[in-house]
Design an enzyme around this catalytic site. Structure first.
Site, short mmCIF file in Angstrom:
data_model
loop_
_atom_site.label_atom_id
_atom_site.label_comp_id
_atom_site.label_asym_id
_atom_site.label_seq_id
_atom_site.Cartn_x
_atom_site.Cartn_y
_atom_site.Cartn_z
N ALA A 119 -11.37 -26.13 -6.17
CA ALA A 119 -10.49 -25.72 -7.69
C ALA A 119 -9.65 -24.31 -7.25
CB ALA A 119 -11.96 -23.85 -7.73
N LYS A 120 -9.21 -23.77 -8.41
CA LYS A 120 -8.05 -23.25 -7.22
C LYS A 120 -7.65 -21.77 -8.87
CE LYS A 120 -4.78 -23.20 -4.28
NZ LYS A 120 -5.11 -22.92 -3.05
N GLY A 121 -6.79 -20.89 -8.34
CA GLY A 121 -6.79 -19.61 -9.22
C GLY A 121 -5.15 -19.38 -8.85
#
Ligand code: NAD
Length: 430
Positions: A119-121
């Site tokens: 995941a990444k934000g």
């Protein structure tokens, strides 16, 4: 609609993006597909993120005006466990960049065999333009907005470019307030006082050192006296340089955003780190020569460590590189074209998804420690990190030898196979 369209049409938000980081990632997946055997049936899974959340972040600034920021959280794949990946604050953050970084996290976690997905934000803003109080409000509102999809068993953010332990403390506090109980395991990279892990700050550089030594051995390079050049002298590059020096190597050149310094007899890494702390960069450091930025890439060296930004080794400089091995500390420092050039020159490249996985590995230790509320010593952390990095390197090197491919392709084969095996045995629901 044809069968091809039914199974392979991309979601509309992916259509225009076949260049940039997401395009590079897709090309990497294409390259490994022939090696995936019967798992290739599931490969489309890797070409689209599982979940993409775009959030509006309205915040009152210090002067009373209301600003709106655009934030993202992308869960690329969670077949093997909760999503894991950092949060980046940068004015150039885009959805497609976050998607690619999330996908590389899936690959990295699986390459090292951690029980995480990817995941990444990110938030599109230049943090230098905002006060600490404004950044706290932006971080808290962002956390609240993405709170519907993150959680210690769902998706666990961590620091990335321009975010740090304080950012994680605000995120952890906001999530905990919204859920009514202190939940330390919702983020990693926290301050030690909040359940952070010893050794986390140095973990990525230490991992670079561990796989660097293993790669050196495989290529007949003795670390004692080996020449090392490092681009990027921050958390990753600075730690790696210090560990190589401690092991007897000569760090002959360092480049950062302020300049390039060189000493054929070896720089004094500790003094250079002190100079950077006091002056903001390596420029002007004593007992060394200043080089033009471009000269850095032509230096004859045993080990080259790009540990700064994406795309630093490209078609324009790859041919001049005279290193025996390249250890990718940064994420995505080598373009696919440059990768081919290095490979044709016989330069051994340890890819980012393996070389810089030390950070996520100790994040995993932090998450485990938070759940058990039992904390390990720094020696235990470093020992476990070293063991896991060695195991990952050996297993990827084995896949490379089996298929006669580069370590990058091998890391992708190992990782994608693990992800798609999980996909297959879980089956589709409904
Ligand atoms: P950092 O901010 O601590 O250091 C970055 C370094 O790069 C600084 O020395 C800076 O001067 C240098 N730099 C910036 N622009 C440059 C330029 N144009 N030319 C030369 N040098 C330049 O960052 P970091 O945490 O060390 O991260 C470096 C890379 O490693 C990034 O690609 C990051 O995504 C990757 N990475 C970091 C971690 C981690 O745990 N910190 C984990 C995995 C991957």
């Amino acid at each position: 609609m044809s069968e091809h369209e039914l199974t392979h049409a991309l979601p509309s938000y992916l259509e225009p993006d076949h260049v940039g980081p997401w395009g590079i990632y897709l090309e990497q997946v294409e390259r490994v597909t022939p090696y995936l055997g019967r798992q290739a049936k599931w490969v489309e899974t890797l070409k689209r993120p599982k979940r993409v959340l775009i959030v509006d972040i309205p915040v009152e600034l210090d002067d009373g005006t209301i600003a709106h920021f655009e934030g993202y959280r992308v869960q690329h794949n969670v077949s093997r466990g909760p999503g894991k990946g950092g949060v980046r604050y940068h004015q150039d953050v885009t959805l497609s960049e976050v998607m690619a970084l999330a996908a590389w996290m899936s690959v990295k976690a699986a390459a090292v065999d951690l029980p995480f997905g990817g995941a990444k934000g990110g938030i599109r803003l230049d943090p230098r333009n905002y006060s600490r109080a404004e950044l706290e409000r932006i971080t808290r509102r962002y956390t609240s907005e993405i709170g519907v999809i993150i959680g210690p068993h769902k998706d666990i953010p961590a620091p990335d470019v321009n975010t740090n332990a304080q950012t994680m403390a605000w995120m952890m506090d906001t999530y905990s307030m919204n859920h009514g109980s202190t939940t330390t395991g919702v983020v990693t990279g926290k301050p030690i006082s909040l359940g952070g892990s010893l050794g986390r700050v140095e973990a990525t550089g230490r991992g670079v050192f561990v796989v660097g030594c293993a790669a050196a051995k495989d290529n007949g390079i003795d670390i004692e006296g080996a020449r090392v050049c490092v681009q990027g002298f921050g958390n990753v590059g600075g730690t790696a340089a210090r560990l190589f020096e401690d092991a007897g190597a000569k760090v002959i050149a360092v480049q950062d955003h302020t300049g390039t310094v060189y000493n054929s007899q070896g720089l004094d890494v500790l003094s250079l780190l002190k100079h950077v702390e006091e002056n903001g960069g390596v420029a002007g450091a004593p007992d060394c020569d200043a080089l033009a930025a471009d000269e850095f890439w032509g230096l004859e060296t045993d080990i080259l460590i790009p540990a700064a930004l994406e795309g630093q080794i490209h078609e324009g400089n790859a041919d001049r590189i005279r290193a025996r091995i390249v250890i990718e500390g940064a994420n995505g420092p080598t373009t696919p074209e440059a990768d081919d050039i290095l490979s044709n020159k016989g330069i051994f490249v340890v890819p980012d998804v393996l070389a810089n996985a030390g950070g996520v590995t100790v994040s995993y230790f932090e998450w485990v420690q938070d759940f058990s509320s039992f904390f390990w010593t720094e020696e235990e952390i470093n020992e476990r990190l070293e063991r896991m990095m060695h195991r990952a390197y050996t297993s990827v090197a084995g896949v490379a030898a089996q298929h006669k491919v580069s370590l990058r392709t091998a890391a992708f084969i190992a990782a994608c196979s693990r992800i798609l095996q999980a996909r297959e045995v879980r089956g589709l629901y409904p």
